[in-house]
Design an enzyme around this catalytic site. Structure first.
Site, PDB file in Angstrom:
ATOM      1  CG  HIS A   1      -2.768  -2.723   5.635  1.00  0.00           C
ATOM      2  ND1 HIS A   1      -2.225  -1.954   6.652  1.00  0.00           N
ATOM      3  CD2 HIS A   1      -2.102  -3.913   5.683  1.00  0.00           C
ATOM      4  CE1 HIS A   1      -1.283  -2.647   7.278  1.00  0.00           C
ATOM      5  NE2 HIS A   1      -1.195  -3.828   6.715  1.00  0.00           N
TER       6      HIS A   1
ATOM      7  CE1 TYR B 290       4.585  -5.554   1.683  1.00  0.00           C
ATOM      8  CE2 TYR B 290       5.920  -5.974   3.628  1.00  0.00           C
ATOM      9  CZ  TYR B 290       4.761  -5.483   3.052  1.00  0.00           C
ATOM     10  OH  TYR B 290       3.792  -4.925   3.836  1.00  0.00           O
TER      11      TYR B 290
END
Length: 316
Positions: free
Chosen positions: A262, A297
């Site tokens: 991941h 992010y």
């Protein structure tokens, strides 16, 4: 599923009716929701603990209808009790989710009003930031992941899967859901993600080449309706095998434990953002339902820039 009831914690002394109801609900979760065995076990512990607490708190066990109508003071007392014994916010939020699921089921069975429990808010949990690899580490991982494979085609397979995770930002489940009909990879791949939501993902040449190399070496017949990625005996590839391949690679490369399959997807998003990628475009590529998920992010990128600043700035 017959053994679920027998594994209820003894000290809680749930009456047979409640123990049987819990067993029935767990069986339904396993059969209809497809919950994994570990998830079922966690639900069992959480709900059994909740029911046992209510019995002690109220001075005796009550029926399913009374459980469904639990009021705010009892619910708060349970959450305070759980925090008092050291349960983290994340674990308590998970337990409350299990309790809500059981309560909704109990309310449906008894015709009770479970609004109080179902509207309860759990503790706030800190958002976990993604832990991507830096660009050199991601590139090295793709080069190294197949190093100790027993056969060349398995090495090519592991490299192809890892390249799809990093090069296209796929979840491992999405990569392993591809069928033989996906080869050769088109310029744009239609991916079905969480909740059945579909998205279009551009295919970079490196990913197309990696998959082509794997297909050329694979000894199994990759029919259009069968899985593209296969295990050694020809069955569908287990995600655990890719996880193990990455574990071995990260140990060889000296990478942290967060270097998981991941993490390659996280790296895809973070590196696109660092290169000036548009946040909403990245949201679409990842298949995030909410922009707020993708915005995590930006925090990663800001943290990376601050680290570079502190190391490099002459006044730092």
């Amino acid at each position: 599923m017959a053994g679920l009831g027998s594994s209820l914690p003894g000290p809680l002394l749930l009456p047979p009716a409640l123990g049987g109801a819990l067993t029935e609900w767990l069986a339904q979760m396993a059969a209809l929701k497809g919950a994994a065995a570990n998830t079922i076990d966690a639900y069992r512990r959480d709900v059994a603990g909740y029911l046992g607490f209510l019995a002690q708190h109220r001075g005796g066990a009550e029926g399913l209808a009374a459980i469904a109508r639990t009021d705010q003071s009892d619910l708060r007392a349970w959450m305070a009790h759980e925090r008092g014994r050291g349960l983290s916010s994340r674990s308590l939020a998970r337990a409350l989710s299990a309790v809500k699921g059981f309560t909704a089921w109990a309310a449906d069975r008894t015709g009770s009003d479970a609004t109080t429990v179902l509207s309860a808010r759990g503790p706030r949990t800190p958002r976990r930031l993604p832990r991507p690899l830096d660009e050199p580490a991601a590139a090295t991982m793709l080069e190294d992941i197949g190093t100790d494979a027993r056969q060349d085609w398995i090495a090519a397979r592991d490299t192809a899967v890892a390249t799809l995770l990093y090069g296209l930002g796929l979840r491992i489940s999405e990569a392993l859901a591809l069928t033989g009909a996906s080869h050769p990879l088109p310029r744009t791949l239609r991916i079905t993600g969480k909740g059945g939501k579909t998205r279009l993902v551009p295919v970079i040449p490196a990913a197309a080449r990696a998959v082509a190399d794997y297909v050329a070496l694979c000894p199994h017949d990759l029919t259009p309706d069968a899985p593209l990625f296969r295990g050694a005996r020809g069955g569908a590839l287990s995600p655990r095998l890719i996880q193990l391949a990455m574990e071995r690679a990260r140990l060889r490369l000296g990478l942290p434990a967060t270097a998981t399959p991941h993490a390659l997807r996280h790296s895809f998003a973070t590196h696109l953002l660092s290169a000036g990628g548009d946040l909403r475009a990245i949201q679409d590529l990842l298949g995030h339902a909410s922009l707020s998920t993708t915005q995590g992010y930006t925090a990663v990128d800001a943290a990376r820039l601050m680290e570079v600043y502190e190391k490099a700035h002459p006044r730092a």
